[in-house]
Design a protein around this motif. Structure first.
Motif, PDB file in Angstrom:
ATOM      1  N   THR A  35       0.839  -1.188   0.000  1.00 51.23           N
ATOM      2  CA  THR A  35       0.000   0.000   0.000  1.00 51.23           C
ATOM      3  C   THR A  35       0.880   1.246   0.000  1.00 51.23           C
ATOM      4  O   THR A  35       1.988   1.241   0.546  1.00 51.23           O
ATOM      5  N   THR A  36       0.384   2.277  -0.622  1.00 54.28           N
ATOM      6  CA  THR A  36       1.090   3.560  -0.641  1.00 54.28           C
ATOM      7  C   THR A  36       0.327   4.614   0.153  1.00 54.28           C
ATOM      8  O   THR A  36       0.534   5.810  -0.047  1.00 54.28           O
ATOM      9  N   GLU A  37      -0.535   4.183   1.046  1.00 54.17           N
ATOM     10  CA  GLU A  37      -1.357   5.127   1.807  1.00 54.17           C
ATOM     11  C   GLU A  37      -0.505   6.051   2.655  1.00 54.17           C
ATOM     12  O   GLU A  37      -0.749   7.262   2.715  1.00 54.17           O
ATOM     13  N   ARG A  74       1.246   8.580   0.391  1.00 56.96           N
ATOM     14  CA  ARG A  74       0.304   9.596  -0.101  1.00 56.96           C
ATOM     15  C   ARG A  74      -0.049  10.583   1.002  1.00 56.96           C
ATOM     16  O   ARG A  74      -0.124  11.788   0.758  1.00 56.96           O
ATOM     17  N   ALA A  75      -0.246  10.079   2.227  1.00 59.30           N
ATOM     18  CA  ALA A  75      -0.556  10.978   3.345  1.00 59.30           C
ATOM     19  C   ALA A  75       0.620  11.898   3.649  1.00 59.30           C
ATOM     20  O   ALA A  75       0.431  13.062   4.022  1.00 59.30           O
ATOM     21  N   SER A  82       0.750  14.999   1.320  1.00 57.87           N
ATOM     22  CA  SER A  82      -0.507  15.718   1.141  1.00 57.87           C
ATOM     23  C   SER A  82      -0.687  16.719   2.280  1.00 57.87           C
ATOM     24  O   SER A  82      -0.908  16.341   3.424  1.00 57.87           O
TER      25      SER A  82
END
Length: 579
Positions: free
Chosen positions: A68-70, A73-74, A77
């Motif tokens: 996962t790249t969550e 990304r967070a 951002s």
């Protein structure tokens, strides 16, 4: 009549044992001391350095066994971009300010007849020997409302106590000696032939300096900037004390918050650690590319260039007094302020002798079991880490220099990796790899602290011993092997003995560094396994200001004494070898 002697007879001699089989010969050749030692060094680095770093990378992109790249990304951002930008801005400003301070000082120490040079050089190292959190504590108590300056002169002159400005000034004061050391060595090695040729051909002093001398010391400038930038990016204690109270977030403090403040987010902290490593590694690669395919040779083969020397003339006394006075003032101010804070009984009742007491030092040194054990812990761990790092650094340096080739270059590269890995990142990797439910549970033990210290400061010991060992002719060791000495006896009896000063210097450097280390210790310490540098910050943040400053003063005095002793020993040893 000629007699033909077989290869076996030459190797084994008359009456020797029968020729061994090919597998036996291969095993005998592989099972040699250098190969075993090299395998041991690489295995240690793989298990305790690269496995933890790989774990950090994995945890940033893997959640519950799924990619996962969550977290990434967070991280990029909005809210979490600000710590990245703040880290880069602060590190850049600290680097520029440190170079502006260090460049003229390095030139004065290396290329002029300023007096006394050895004393000024030793004083130049004192700010770096002081723990960075101690300087931050002094800054806060000096300029805060009703602080030392306001109680003494009636005003604090509006100096910002917290925030980016305070952070840049304190870090620059602490780190500029790194740049001075790198630049002074380059200025001292710059011969007088090329600058002299430029002057003979009509160049003014200003043009010669700008067009000849300055470009020739560009590698030192780049290396000094790299040292300061990497140290600033990895700094934790100073941002925690000076930036945290006003919400000025940098990567190291944000990683600490993600791991200690509910809800804990290990994936996001790992992603931030990955970004922190990328920042330092990108800086290193950029510095190398800046210097690639360029010639900076100043001492040519066949002739030893005369050392560049600038006589100050009538200005020598004023310049020496000014430089010495400024250095003494910069050193005495934080130390005197720290002593005054630690001696104050009740804050706010004045700073006169009637409000002085020594019970804060008494509490720190022998009345409080917590602080006394923390001091003993950091001293013992520092001594052990110094011994282990010096021994491992010597073995790695010996393998890199004596064996050479791909294996030597591999060791040289791998040993440098901890330098570009901030302490907080290394601590995260060790915690995730050696947690309580792992095959090797080391969390909440002294062993994990010792490992972190050895790994963090191994590059310091390695570089010190690599430079010394490179000056020792390997024919000394070859001669001892010819006369029957084993590899360990030749290596340690000859190589180590001839580099004793470097080994002692490496031990002192690592020991002093442990006395100041907080970035890794903050995440690795636990109740019952406290270390003094972190406990001093805890006391200060809990409102026990005098005890926190007193504890840091004890560490600072020990670090300063060891640094000055090392500097004096190194100067005498250099003088003796020159004679």
């Amino acid at each position: 009549m000629s007699t033909t002697i077989s290869r076996a007879d030459r190797e084994l001699g008359p009456g020797g044992p029968p020729r061994r089989s090919a597998p036996a010969r291969l095993a005998a050749r592989v099972a040699t001391w250098p190969v075993l030692v090299q395998a041991g060094c690489l295995g240690f680095l793989a298990l305790f350095l690269f496995v933890p770093l790989t774990t950090v990378l994995t945890r940033s992109v893997v959640d519950d066994g799924e990619f996962t790249t969550e977290a990434l990304r967070a991280l990029f951002s909005g809210y979490y971009v600000r710590p990245i930008v703040n880290t880069l801005v602060v590190a850049s400003l600290v680097t520029v300010l440190s170079l502006l301070i260090s460049a003229p000082l390095a030139f004065l120490l290396a290329c002029t007849d300023i007096r006394p040079r050895r004393t000024l050089t030793a004083l130049m190292l004192v700010p770096y020997a002081l723990p960075a959190p101690f300087l931050a504590m002094v800054w806060v108590n000096l300029f805060i409302s009703n602080g030392v300056l306001e109680q003494l002169v009636g005003t604090s002159f509006g100096v910002p106590v917290y925030g980016m400005g305070a952070l840049v000034v304190v870090q620059s004061f602490h780190l500029f000696p790194l740049a001075v050391t790198a630049l002074a060595t380059a200025w001292a090695g710059l011969g007088a032939d090329l600058p002299g040729a430029a002057r003979v051909h009509g160049a003014s002093a200003r043009r010669e300096f700008r067009s000849v001398s300055l470009p020739l010391v560009r590698p030192a400038l780049v290396n000094a900037a790299l040292l300061v930038f990497a140290a600033s990016v990895a700094e934790f204690g100073t941002p925690l004390l000076l930036a945290g109270p006003v919400g000025y977030r940098v990567l190291t403090t944000e990683i600490y918050s993600q791991l200690t403040v509910f809800p804990i987010n290990v994936a996001l902290a790992s992603a931030m650690a990955l970004v922190l490593c990328c920042v330092t590694y990108t800086t290193l690669i950029g510095a190398r590319r800046m210097l690639r395919d360029r010639n900076f040779v100043t001492v040519r083969a066949g002739a030893l260039a005369a050392r560049r020397f600038v006589a100050l003339g009538r200005a020598r006394t004023p310049v020496s007094v000014l430089a010495g006075g400024v250095l003494l003032a910069l050193i005495a101010l934080p130390l005197a302020t720290g002593v005054l804070i630690a001696l104050t009984d009740v804050w706010g009742r004045g700073l006169g002798p009637d409000n002085w007491t020594a019970h804060h030092f008494a509490d720190v040194l022998w009345k409080s079991d917590r602080t006394r054990h923390a001091i003993v812990n950091v001293v013992v761990l520092g001594a052990l880490a110094g011994f282990c790092a010096a021994a491992l650094g010597f073995l790695c340096a010996h393998l890199a220099i004596r064996r050479g080739g791909r294996s030597g270059r591999l060791i040289d590269t791998l040993v440098f990796v901890p330098y570009v890995v901030p302490g907080v990142v290394l601590a995260i990797g060790l915690v995730l790899t050696f947690r309580r439910d792992s095959l090797l549970p080391l969390v909440a033990t002294y062993t994990i602290l010792l490992l972190a210290y050895v790994l963090r400061f191994l590059p310091v010991a390695y570089r010190t011993e690599n430079a010394a060992l490179a000056q020792v002719d390997e024919r000394f060791e070859h001669a001892s092997r010819v006369f029957g000495a084993s590899w360990p006896r030749a290596t340690f009896g000859i190589g180590a003995r001839l580099t004793t000063a470097a080994l002692a210097g490496a031990w002192v450097l690592v020991f002093v560094s442990v006395l100041k280390e907080v970035s890794a210790s903050t995440l690795l310490w636990s109740p019952g396994h406290e270390v003094a540098p972190v406990l001093a910050i805890v006391l200060f943040r809990d409102g026990e200001v005098q005890q926190g400053v007193a504890l840091n003063l004890v560490l600072a005095v020990v670090a300063i004494i060891l640094t000055l002793v090392m500097q004096g020993f190194g100067g005498r040893d250099k003088t003796r070898r020159t004679k």
